[in-house]
Design an enzyme around this catalytic site. Structure first.
Site, mmCIF file in Angstrom:
data_model
loop_
_atom_site.group_PDB
_atom_site.id
_atom_site.type_symbol
_atom_site.label_atom_id
_atom_site.label_comp_id
_atom_site.label_asym_id
_atom_site.label_seq_id
_atom_site.Cartn_x
_atom_site.Cartn_y
_atom_site.Cartn_z
ATOM 1 C CD GLU A 128 44.877 45.563 43.120
ATOM 2 O OE1 GLU A 128 44.256 46.545 43.294
ATOM 3 O OE2 GLU A 128 44.728 44.583 42.169
ATOM 4 C CG ASP A 148 29.321 42.627 29.652
ATOM 5 O OD1 ASP A 148 28.839 42.042 30.431
ATOM 6 O OD2 ASP A 148 30.246 42.324 29.198
ATOM 7 C CG HIS A 188 27.917 33.210 34.362
ATOM 8 N ND1 HIS A 188 29.124 33.400 34.550
ATOM 9 C CD2 HIS A 188 27.645 33.488 35.762
ATOM 10 C CE1 HIS A 188 29.567 33.809 35.314
ATOM 11 N NE2 HIS A 188 29.015 33.836 36.488
ATOM 12 C CG HIS A 223 34.968 8.657 49.351
ATOM 13 N ND1 HIS A 223 36.030 9.723 49.756
ATOM 14 C CD2 HIS A 223 36.016 7.518 49.304
ATOM 15 C CE1 HIS A 223 37.248 9.221 50.077
ATOM 16 N NE2 HIS A 223 37.287 7.905 49.968
ATOM 17 N N GLY A 246 43.892 40.105 34.607
ATOM 18 C CA GLY A 246 45.203 40.359 35.017
ATOM 19 C C GLY A 246 45.856 38.893 35.558
ATOM 20 C CG LEU A 247 45.140 38.042 39.910
ATOM 21 C CD1 LEU A 247 44.450 37.812 41.159
ATOM 22 C CD2 LEU A 247 46.714 37.800 40.302
ATOM 23 C CD GLU A 248 40.598 35.128 34.779
ATOM 24 O OE1 GLU A 248 39.479 34.946 35.330
ATOM 25 O OE2 GLU A 248 40.314 35.792 33.653
ATOM 26 C CG LEU A 284 30.271 38.023 35.690
ATOM 27 C CD1 LEU A 284 29.727 37.289 37.038
ATOM 28 C CD2 LEU A 284 31.866 37.422 35.697
#
Length: 281
Positions: free
Chosen positions: A19, A128, A137, A260, A1-3, A135
């Protein structure tokens, strides 16, 4: 949902997140979840916490949503679209499990032994449909391990170092213990944090929201968990996964040379901060 909500907001839609819990990203480090929420709120996403959708009615091209809250009176709000994203469940229906005599647990998952074998000899299950995080992966590694063991080789999945990612903008990535889990386990630990706002590459990218949090065991200094809210967190977390896979200490991360300017320097600085030695802040 957030995505998806994050995507729609960046495309210009007004987004409200409903939520039930008093915080977002359940299962993730609560402090980092709050940091992500703050960033998303800056983008214009509205959060209604401790709120539940009690009913929905489609009226023409609009959706009326009845909302209940422990803090406010029930009310009705109108939206153009409603996305229901309240978790996942194993899709074990219609795959022939019962016909093959394969047992399911009370959550419709398939129990397996240490070789990923079901109660039916020669029938294996991964991903799953078995216990554990849902997930891709994780399923991939289980598939590799299962086939390795079928062929007589050693196969192993370290469930303590499976990363999780929330693909919002900024992203939230996590591996290992949250601070809440460390407290629940009664562990003595130290925390180091460092913000992206003090990182040169983040400024050059225009993505300075967020920070990295490193949790290390007091005494041994072993890294227990790493949590990242920020640009490319999904890619940065891989370094933390490798470190934890080899039982690295926060000092190991802190003394590892990072190019860096790069975003992973934030992880190095957070590791330094575990002992109060962050340099660029």
């Amino acid at each position: 949902g957030l995505e998806l909500g994050s995507v729609w907001r960046r495309l210009g839609a007004d987004v409200t997140v409903i939520e039930l819990m008093d915080h977002i990203c359940s299962g993730m480090d609560r402090e980092m979840g709050k940091l992500l929420q703050k960033s998303l709120e800056k983008q214009g996403i509205v959060f209604r916490l401790e709120t539940v959708a009690e009913g929905v009615e489609v009226k023409g091209d609009q959706v009326e949503l009845s909302l209940g809250s422990i803090k406010e009176k029930s009310q009705t709000e109108t939206f153009s679209r409603v996305l229901v994203a309240v978790g996942r469940r194993p899709n074990t229906a219609g795959i022939g499990a019962s016909e093959a005599g394969i047992e399911l647990d009370d959550r419709r998952r398939i129990p397996v032994n240490g070789y990923f074998e079901t109660n039916v000899q020669g029938v294996f299950a991964i991903g799953d449909v078995i216990a554990g995080p849902m997930l891709a992966h994780k399923a991939e590694e289980e598939g590799v391990a299962a086939v390795e063991m079928m062929s007589g080789k050693a196969g192993h999945v370290n469930y303590e170092t499976i990363p999780g990612v929330v693909y919002t903008h900024p992203e939230l990535a996590s591996v290992g213990l949250t601070e809440e889990a460390a407290v629940e386990k009664g562990l003595k630990y130290k925390v180091g944090k460092f913000p992206f706002a003090a990182n040169g590459r983040a400024h050059s990218l225009g993505d300075i929201d967020g920070s990295v949090k490193v949790i290390a065991e007091e005494g041994s200094d072993r890294v227990l968990g790493v949590h990242v809210v920020g640009a490319r967190a999904s890619e940065m977390i891989a370094e933390a996964v490798v470190a934890m896979e080899f039982s690295a200490s926060a000092e190991d991360l802190a003394r590892t040379i990072h190019a860096h300017p790069t975003l992973p320097e934030v992880l190095k600085e957070a590791a330094l901060a575990v002992d109060g030695r962050a340099i660029h802040i």
